[in-house]
Design a protein around this motif. Structure first.
Motif, mmCIF file in Angstrom:
data_model
loop_
_atom_site.group_PDB
_atom_site.id
_atom_site.type_symbol
_atom_site.label_atom_id
_atom_site.label_comp_id
_atom_site.label_asym_id
_atom_site.label_seq_id
_atom_site.Cartn_x
_atom_site.Cartn_y
_atom_site.Cartn_z
ATOM 1 N N HIS A 130 -13.028 1.092 0.137
ATOM 2 C CA HIS A 130 -12.109 0.861 1.544
ATOM 3 C C HIS A 130 -12.294 -0.308 1.958
ATOM 4 O O HIS A 130 -11.344 -0.631 3.087
ATOM 5 C CB HIS A 130 -12.901 1.906 2.343
ATOM 6 N N SER A 131 -13.045 -1.278 1.615
ATOM 7 C CA SER A 131 -12.870 -2.774 2.118
ATOM 8 C C SER A 131 -11.819 -3.444 2.081
ATOM 9 O O SER A 131 -11.648 -4.535 2.508
ATOM 10 C CB SER A 131 -14.253 -3.288 1.828
ATOM 11 N N ALA A 132 -10.946 -2.734 1.144
ATOM 12 C CA ALA A 132 -9.634 -3.557 0.963
ATOM 13 C C ALA A 132 -9.132 -3.761 2.249
ATOM 14 O O ALA A 132 -8.495 -4.782 2.493
ATOM 15 C CB ALA A 132 -8.715 -2.809 0.143
ATOM 16 N N MET A 133 -9.221 -2.650 3.199
ATOM 17 C CA MET A 133 -8.655 -2.950 4.410
ATOM 18 C C MET A 133 -9.461 -3.476 5.460
ATOM 19 O O MET A 133 -8.778 -3.787 6.572
ATOM 20 C CB MET A 133 -8.123 -1.621 5.203
ATOM 21 N N ARG A 134 -10.739 -3.810 5.025
ATOM 22 C CA ARG A 134 -11.574 -4.481 6.030
ATOM 23 C C ARG A 134 -11.412 -5.939 6.025
ATOM 24 O O ARG A 134 -11.009 -6.595 4.924
ATOM 25 C CB ARG A 134 -13.225 -4.237 5.920
#
Ligand code: 3Y8
Ligand code: NAP
Length: 255
Positions: A7-11
């Protein structure tokens, strides 16, 4: 850099910038559609336009940076600051460790003297002041604005200063100011050295292509160079290219 959940792809990635590498890295993040924020200290009146959101100003020391990393849920920090931005780099090592945020430094190699160069290597700014000749000289002091006060101790020399923004007052008693942002080219720097009848150059070992022109010009004009070594930095993971940073980020995102 430890594995990061997908989910860090969007962080966001925090890019500590203010250099040519920082600019190229911001462009690579924008091209890859990866969220990033590009941070500047606010040293110049207006940093050049960026393809990702920008933040300008200090964080407030280590605590301020650690708080920012947590509040903004920063996925990783890329330190693309200048090799002489030692305080920022030191703060990044400490704050990222405190906040548990991965840190990767993007660092350009230092310049190395070549055949025909006449360098006087000095460890720091004070040693550069001491290395100036006894007799009055015409010195190209290509170190920017922040450290000029040290050279007031040597008022016998004429200084050519290259600054990013016009100074409010003449920074040294006997000086000529050239306002220019760089990157610079050999023809321009050769003409500058000739026009001002420069006999000696003082520079930081910035490395990179943006300011190497004056060294190429100095070699051709057979001018001596006082070369200030980089400050020591704490251990951290370092890569040498924008491509290497992007490869690491994509690997961490599993893409
Ligand atoms: C504000 C961002 C790009 C980036 C341009 C690089 C290349 C030109 C080499 C000379 C040497 C110097 C100085 C220099 C270089 C690039 C790159 C690089 C040296 C900008 C920028 C910021 C700064 C801050 C500025 C310092 C000063 C140093 C001038 C933007 C243009 C001398 C360093 O007036 C001031 O207060 C200037 C302060 C820190 C050193 C100093 O101590 O005075 N850089 N330079 C960054 C911020 O606010 O966070 O305004 O767009 C970035 C660049 N500086 O390709 O567009 O190396 O990447 N910058 C040194 O190396 O000695 C010039 O004149 O030959
Ligand atoms: P420095 O002495 O290492 O840092 C002093 C303080 O300035 C830092 O503690 C931090 O304040 C703030 N700061 C520095 N870089 C920052 C950034 N990118 N984003 C947010 N805050 C930053 O830094 P410096 O040597 O003055 O360099 C300032 C900027 O100019 C950097 O972006 C650097 O890449 C660029 N630059 C510097 C040089 C040079 O010769 N030093 C050359 C080219 C470009 P807080 O402690 O409050 O967070």
């Amino acid at each position: 850099m430890p594995m990061i959940e997908s989910h860090s792809a969007m962080r966001k990635t925090l890019i500590l910038g203010g250099t040519g590498e920082g600019n190229r890295l911001a462009a690579a993040f924008a091209a890859a559609g990866l969220p990033a924020v590009h941070s500047f200290a606010g040293r110049t009146e207006a940093p050049c336009a960026q393809p990702v959101p920008v933040r300008i100003g200090g964080f407030g020391g280590v605590a301020g940076l650690a708080g920012y990393l947590r509040a903004e849920r920063i996925a990783r920090v890329i330190d693309a600051t200048h090799p002489f931005a030692a305080q920022m780099s030191r703060n990044a090592v400490t704050a990222c460790a405190e906040a548990g945020v991965p840190l990767l430094a993007l660092e350009r190699p230092g310049w190395v003297a070549q055949e025909g160069d006449d360098w006087r290597d000095v460890p720091d700014l004070q040693a550069a002041v001491a290395a100036l000749p006894a007799l009055p000289a015409r010195v190209f002091l290509a170190i920017g604005r922040q450290n000029l006060a040290s050279f007031a101790a040597r008022p016998e020399h004429h200084y050519l200063l290259r600054l990013v923004d016009p100074p409010s007052a003449p920074p040294l008693p006997d000086c000529t100011v050239e306002v220019a942002r760089g990157p610079f080219d050999v023809a321009g720097d050769t003409a500058l050295l000739r026009h001002h009848r420069i006999g000696l150059i003082v520079t930081k070992n910035a490395g990179g292509a943006g300011a190497v022109a004056k060294l190429t010009a100095a070699r051709a004009l057979r001018l001596p160079v006082v070369m200030i070594a980089r400050p020591a930095l704490p251990p951290r993971e370092v890569v040498g290219s924008v491509e290497a940073v992007m490869a690491r980020v994509h690997a961490d995102l599993g893409v």
